[in-house]
Motif scaffolding. Structure first.
Motif, PDB file in Angstrom:
ATOM      1  N   PHE A 169     -36.318  40.725 -42.433  1.00 29.07           N
ATOM      2  CA  PHE A 169     -36.846  39.432 -42.610  1.00 29.07           C
ATOM      3  C   PHE A 169     -36.413  39.022 -44.098  1.00 29.07           C
ATOM      4  N   ARG A 170     -36.436  39.666 -44.924  1.00 26.01           N
ATOM      5  CA  ARG A 170     -36.416  39.495 -46.327  1.00 26.01           C
ATOM      6  C   ARG A 170     -34.963  40.014 -46.843  1.00 26.01           C
TER       7      ARG A 170
ATOM      8  N   THR B 158     -39.562  49.434 -44.578  1.00 26.06           N
ATOM      9  CA  THR B 158     -40.499  48.120 -44.771  1.00 26.06           C
ATOM     10  C   THR B 158     -40.504  48.034 -46.297  1.00 26.06           C
ATOM     11  N   SER B 159     -40.603  46.618 -46.456  1.00 33.91           N
ATOM     12  CA  SER B 159     -40.766  46.309 -47.844  1.00 33.91           C
ATOM     13  C   SER B 159     -42.120  46.308 -48.384  1.00 33.91           C
TER      14      SER B 159
ATOM     15  N   TYR C 103     -49.727  42.284 -45.887  1.00 34.82           N
ATOM     16  CA  TYR C 103     -50.907  42.850 -45.505  1.00 34.82           C
ATOM     17  C   TYR C 103     -51.539  42.248 -44.352  1.00 34.82           C
TER      18      TYR C 103
ATOM     19  N   HIS D 286     -48.217  43.805 -35.291  1.00 34.17           N
ATOM     20  CA  HIS D 286     -47.637  42.331 -35.181  1.00 34.17           C
ATOM     21  C   HIS D 286     -47.514  41.808 -33.940  1.00 34.17           C
TER      22      HIS D 286
ATOM     23  N   ALA E 191     -39.048  46.462 -40.345  1.00 31.83           N
ATOM     24  CA  ALA E 191     -37.936  45.798 -39.803  1.00 31.83           C
ATOM     25  C   ALA E 191     -36.482  46.950 -40.139  1.00 31.83           C
TER      26      ALA E 191
ATOM     27  N   ASN F 284     -36.076  54.531 -47.367  1.00 28.93           N
ATOM     28  CA  ASN F 284     -35.666  52.931 -47.519  1.00 28.93           C
ATOM     29  C   ASN F 284     -34.038  52.922 -48.061  1.00 28.93           C
TER      30      ASN F 284
ATOM     31  N   ASP G  80     -36.082  48.022 -53.926  1.00 25.68           N
ATOM     32  CA  ASP G  80     -36.783  47.115 -53.412  1.00 25.68           C
ATOM     33  C   ASP G  80     -38.309  47.480 -53.412  1.00 25.68           C
TER      34      ASP G  80
ATOM     35  N   ARG H 106     -34.193  35.689 -30.570  1.00 23.81           N
ATOM     36  CA  ARG H 106     -34.617  37.064 -31.115  1.00 23.81           C
ATOM     37  C   ARG H 106     -34.819  38.055 -29.771  1.00 23.81           C
TER      38      ARG H 106
ATOM     39  N   GLY I 268     -51.349  34.455 -41.672  1.00 29.97           N
ATOM     40  CA  GLY I 268     -52.813  33.615 -41.844  1.00 29.97           C
ATOM     41  C   GLY I 268     -53.579  33.932 -40.267  1.00 29.97           C
ATOM     42  N   GLU I 269     -52.959  34.622 -39.398  1.00 31.03           N
ATOM     43  CA  GLU I 269     -53.492  35.099 -38.205  1.00 31.03           C
ATOM     44  C   GLU I 269     -53.890  36.459 -38.240  1.00 31.03           C
TER      45      GLU I 269
ATOM     46  N   TYR J 203     -37.375  32.340 -31.760  1.00 32.83           N
ATOM     47  CA  TYR J 203     -37.973  33.551 -31.017  1.00 32.83           C
ATOM     48  C   TYR J 203     -37.373  33.846 -29.615  1.00 32.83           C
TER      49      TYR J 203
HETATM   50  C1  BJW Z   1     -33.867  49.560 -44.586  1.00 33.35           C
HETATM   51  C2  BJW Z   1     -32.599  49.431 -43.832  1.00 33.35           C
HETATM   52  C3  BJW Z   1     -32.167  50.498 -43.057  1.00 33.35           C
HETATM   53  C4  BJW Z   1     -32.951  47.416 -44.365  1.00 33.35           C
HETATM   54  N1  BJW Z   1     -32.507  51.775 -43.176  1.00 33.35           N
HETATM   55  N2  BJW Z   1     -34.360  50.786 -44.671  1.00 33.35           N
HETATM   56  C5  BJW Z   1     -53.689  40.652 -49.397  1.00 33.35           C
HETATM   57  C6  BJW Z   1     -53.087  40.166 -50.645  1.00 33.35           C
HETATM   58  C7  BJW Z   1     -52.186  39.204 -50.466  1.00 33.35           C
HETATM   59  C8  BJW Z   1     -51.939  38.511 -49.326  1.00 33.35           C
HETATM   60  C9  BJW Z   1     -52.839  38.794 -48.183  1.00 33.35           C
HETATM   61  C10 BJW Z   1     -53.647  39.762 -48.382  1.00 33.35           C
HETATM   62  N3  BJW Z   1     -54.054  40.089 -47.187  1.00 33.35           N
HETATM   63  C11 BJW Z   1     -53.480  39.145 -46.309  1.00 33.35           C
HETATM   64  C12 BJW Z   1     -52.541  38.501 -46.972  1.00 33.35           C
HETATM   65  C13 BJW Z   1     -51.806  37.175 -46.251  1.00 33.35           C
HETATM   66  C14 BJW Z   1     -50.710  37.559 -45.546  1.00 33.35           C
HETATM   67  C15 BJW Z   1     -49.827  38.447 -46.432  1.00 33.35           C
HETATM   68  O1  BJW Z   1     -49.641  39.721 -46.352  1.00 33.35           O
HETATM   69  N4  BJW Z   1     -48.967  37.738 -47.241  1.00 33.35           N
HETATM   70  C16 BJW Z   1     -48.182  38.486 -48.351  1.00 33.35           C
HETATM   71  C17 BJW Z   1     -46.720  38.195 -47.901  1.00 33.35           C
HETATM   72  C18 BJW Z   1     -48.408  38.361 -49.780  1.00 33.35           C
HETATM   73  N5  BJW Z   1     -50.988  38.226 -44.547  1.00 33.35           N
HETATM   74  C19 BJW Z   1     -51.312  37.754 -43.171  1.00 33.35           C
HETATM   75  O2  BJW Z   1     -51.442  36.600 -43.121  1.00 33.35           O
HETATM   76  C20 BJW Z   1     -51.830  38.732 -42.107  1.00 33.35           C
HETATM   77  N6  BJW Z   1     -53.007  38.199 -41.464  1.00 33.35           N
HETATM   78  C21 BJW Z   1     -54.238  38.336 -42.038  1.00 33.35           C
HETATM   79  O3  BJW Z   1     -54.296  38.841 -43.111  1.00 33.35           O
HETATM   80  O4  BJW Z   1     -55.125  37.803 -41.260  1.00 33.35           O
HETATM   81  C22 BJW Z   1     -56.521  37.968 -41.891  1.00 33.35           C
HETATM   82  C23 BJW Z   1     -56.640  36.703 -42.634  1.00 33.35           C
HETATM   83  C24 BJW Z   1     -56.795  35.301 -41.862  1.00 33.35           C
HETATM   84  C25 BJW Z   1     -56.998  34.106 -42.400  1.00 33.35           C
HETATM   85  C26 BJW Z   1     -57.032  34.131 -43.902  1.00 33.35           C
HETATM   86  C27 BJW Z   1     -56.924  35.130 -44.584  1.00 33.35           C
HETATM   87  C28 BJW Z   1     -56.784  36.412 -43.866  1.00 33.35           C
HETATM   88  C29 BJW Z   1     -50.657  38.347 -40.849  1.00 33.35           C
HETATM   89  C30 BJW Z   1     -49.242  39.041 -41.390  1.00 33.35           C
HETATM   90  C31 BJW Z   1     -48.443  38.754 -40.213  1.00 33.35           C
HETATM   91  C32 BJW Z   1     -46.947  38.924 -40.673  1.00 33.35           C
HETATM   92  N7  BJW Z   1     -46.125  38.524 -39.641  1.00 33.35           N
HETATM   93  C33 BJW Z   1     -44.652  38.758 -39.570  1.00 33.35           C
HETATM   94  C34 BJW Z   1     -43.824  38.057 -38.587  1.00 33.35           C
HETATM   95  C35 BJW Z   1     -44.166  38.592 -37.012  1.00 33.35           C
HETATM   96  C36 BJW Z   1     -43.473  37.889 -36.140  1.00 33.35           C
HETATM   97  C37 BJW Z   1     -42.120  37.980 -36.023  1.00 33.35           C
HETATM   98  O5  BJW Z   1     -41.537  39.247 -35.919  1.00 33.35           O
HETATM   99  O6  BJW Z   1     -41.324  37.151 -36.237  1.00 33.35           O
HETATM  100  O7  BJW Z   1     -44.418  40.155 -39.383  1.00 33.35           O
HETATM  101  S1  BJW Z   1     -43.972  38.183 -41.136  1.00 33.35           S
HETATM  102  C38 BJW Z   1     -42.694  39.527 -41.199  1.00 33.35           C
HETATM  103  O8  BJW Z   1     -42.883  40.679 -42.282  1.00 33.35           O
HETATM  104  C39 BJW Z   1     -42.956  40.340 -39.963  1.00 33.35           C
HETATM  105  C40 BJW Z   1     -42.727  41.719 -40.542  1.00 33.35           C
HETATM  106  O9  BJW Z   1     -43.400  42.693 -39.454  1.00 33.35           O
HETATM  107  C41 BJW Z   1     -43.246  41.839 -41.742  1.00 33.35           C
HETATM  108  C42 BJW Z   1     -42.973  42.806 -42.466  1.00 33.35           C
HETATM  109  O10 BJW Z   1     -41.736  42.793 -42.952  1.00 33.35           O
HETATM  110  P1  BJW Z   1     -40.797  44.054 -42.783  1.00 33.35           P
HETATM  111  O11 BJW Z   1     -40.783  44.916 -41.667  1.00 33.35           O
HETATM  112  O12 BJW Z   1     -41.434  45.018 -43.972  1.00 33.35           O
HETATM  113  O13 BJW Z   1     -39.415  43.920 -43.286  1.00 33.35           O
HETATM  114  P2  BJW Z   1     -38.471  43.062 -44.686  1.00 33.35           P
HETATM  115  O14 BJW Z   1     -37.370  42.372 -44.232  1.00 33.35           O
HETATM  116  O15 BJW Z   1     -39.633  42.643 -45.474  1.00 33.35           O
HETATM  117  O16 BJW Z   1     -38.304  44.632 -45.115  1.00 33.35           O
HETATM  118  C43 BJW Z   1     -37.060  45.483 -44.621  1.00 33.35           C
HETATM  119  C44 BJW Z   1     -37.050  46.667 -45.398  1.00 33.35           C
HETATM  120  O17 BJW Z   1     -35.923  47.826 -44.881  1.00 33.35           O
HETATM  121  C45 BJW Z   1     -36.536  46.364 -47.055  1.00 33.35           C
HETATM  122  O18 BJW Z   1     -37.298  47.386 -47.776  1.00 33.35           O
HETATM  123  C46 BJW Z   1     -35.044  46.932 -47.013  1.00 33.35           C
HETATM  124  O19 BJW Z   1     -34.458  47.521 -48.095  1.00 33.35           O
HETATM  125  C47 BJW Z   1     -35.177  48.128 -45.929  1.00 33.35           C
HETATM  126  N8  BJW Z   1     -33.927  48.276 -45.089  1.00 33.35           N
HETATM  127  N9  BJW Z   1     -32.032  48.002 -43.866  1.00 33.35           N
HETATM  128  C48 BJW Z   1     -33.949  51.822 -44.101  1.00 33.35           C
HETATM  129  N10 BJW Z   1     -31.053  50.712 -42.391  1.00 33.35           N
END
Ligand code: BJW
Length: 295
Positions: free
Chosen positions: A39-40, A239-240, A244, A125, A28, A264, A269, A74, A210-211, A71
């Motif tokens: 997101f965070r 990305t944070s 996964y 995603h 993001a 970043n 972070d 967004r 979870g998907e 949504y």
């Molecule tokens: C800047 C900036 C600037 C700011 N310049 N930088 C292994 C271990 C533990 C848990 C799991 C695992 N495997 C799977 C899991 C479960 C889960 C998971 O990962 N949980 C963790 C949170 C612990 N994963 C899932 O559920 C995934 N599915 C799956 O594994 O299926 C198999 C399965 C099925 C059933 C049972 C078990 C397994 C699916 C994950 C889907 C994530 N979906 C989302 C929503 C998408 C739709 C929407 O947009 O609404 O995706 S959640 C959200 O987080 C979104 C993002 O793509 C994703 C990542 O976030 P992102 O992009 O990193 O944003 P932020 O806000 O976190 O970070 C922004 C960063 O930018 C920061 O670092 C800032 O500092 C920086 N920044 N401005 C540069 N200008």
């Protein structure tokens, strides 16, 4: 004014120039300069809800109107936003290096709109602009549906009492991400219905917690990684790296020899900032850094 230290810039570019197999994992923060919230952390709240709490099948099951309002808002904001220089820099790198692949966690459509070559862009995603049936037995999907709003009930309300409104100037849109602005009540009958089964509600074509990630996308990426004898570089941008399987691609690349460049805004972070392990950390706005380091 450049923000990247000269020595880091030179060592990074020397490595980039020799690199043939390159990945970028983006999140993001890439779109932050386009005005879209992350997101965070700051900006991760929508009304009183954590954005990550709305991105679940359970939230949709409980309150589909609320989740659609989130949504639909967004989609609207993403359509109003423009790709920034970081989206364009990655698109240009893809045209220059055929062994470069972008893995995007973003659903905002800004990389496609920056003409990023489609074969070198994997949307982990999904997309805000795909919609699919939420019914268990229906496989209906609609791609690249840029209609805004998707149904009239999801139109962003406007401030009818705004005195600057005239025949030529439209009434100001209300910011429904602010919990002080009342959210219209929406009847389930007015949410988008699947045109195929005529039973299930349509839902956004994004991947919720979870998907499973899209099967074809996962397969393409694992084929790409398997086929590479060595991976030279992975850039981890805005990305944070908490989610996964996306974040796992950094280790997968490293185990094939990749050096890691983290871009970043926030040096503190975790885990993102810890991923570079002595390679490169470029601190700042991706929209400023990416054109600078990929030049
Ligand atoms: C800047 C900036 C600037 C700011 N310049 N930088 C292994 C271990 C533990 C848990 C799991 C695992 N495997 C799977 C899991 C479960 C889960 C998971 O990962 N949980 C963790 C949170 C612990 N994963 C899932 O559920 C995934 N599915 C799956 O594994 O299926 C198999 C399965 C099925 C059933 C049972 C078990 C397994 C699916 C994950 C889907 C994530 N979906 C989302 C929503 C998408 C739709 C929407 O947009 O609404 O995706 S959640 C959200 O987080 C979104 C993002 O793509 C994703 C990542 O976030 P992102 O992009 O990193 O944003 P932020 O806000 O976190 O970070 C922004 C960063 O930018 C920061 O670092 C800032 O500092 C920086 N920044 N401005 C540069 N200008």
């Amino acid at each position: 004014t450049p923000v990247v230290p000269q020595a880091d810039l030179e060592s990074f570019q020397a490595h980039l120039n020799q690199s043939t197999r390159i990945l970028a994992l983006v999140g993001a923060g890439l779109s932050a300069a386009s005005g879209l919230p992350t997101f965070r952390g700051a900006g991760g709240l929508w009304r009183t809800h954590e954005a990550t709490q709305l991105a679940t099948p359970e939230a949709f099951g409980r309150d589909p109107a609320l989740v659609w309002q989130f949504y639909s808002y967004r989609r609207h904001m993403a359509l109003k936003a423009k790709p920034n220089l970081a989206h364009y820099a990655l698109a240009e790198l893809a045209r220059k290096k055929e062994g470069f692949l972008t893995l995007s966690q973003n659903v905002d459509g800004l990389s496609p709109r920056a003409q990023h070559p489609a074969g070198q862009l994997k949307l982990l995603h999904g997309s805000l602009f795909d919609v699919k049936c939420s019914g268990f037995f229906c496989d209906h999907v609609e791609r690249n549906n840029y209609i805004d709003p998707i149904v009239p009930a999801l139109e962003i309300p406007t401030d009818e009492s705004d005195p600057t409104t005239t025949e030529a100037v439209q009434a100001r849109e209300l910011d429904i991400s602010d919990h002080k602005v009342p959210l219209p009540e929406i009847d389930l009958d007015h949410l988008p219905l699947c045109p195929k089964c005529m039973k299930g509600l349509l839902r956004p074509g994004v991947v919720w917690f979870g998907e499973m990630l899209p099967r074809d996308v996962m397969r393409d990426i694992s084929d790409w990684i398997k086929a590479a004898e060595q991976i030279d570089l992975i850039m981890v941008i805005g990305t944070s790296a908490k989610v996964y399987p996306a974040a796992g691609y950094v280790d997968a690349a490293r185990s094939k020899g990749a050096r890691v460049a983290v871009i970043n805004m926030d040096r503190n972070d975790e885990p993102a900032s810890g991923l570079y392990k002595g390679d490169w950390f470029f601190e700042g706005d991706a929209a400023q850094i990416m054109p600078e380091i990929l030049r």
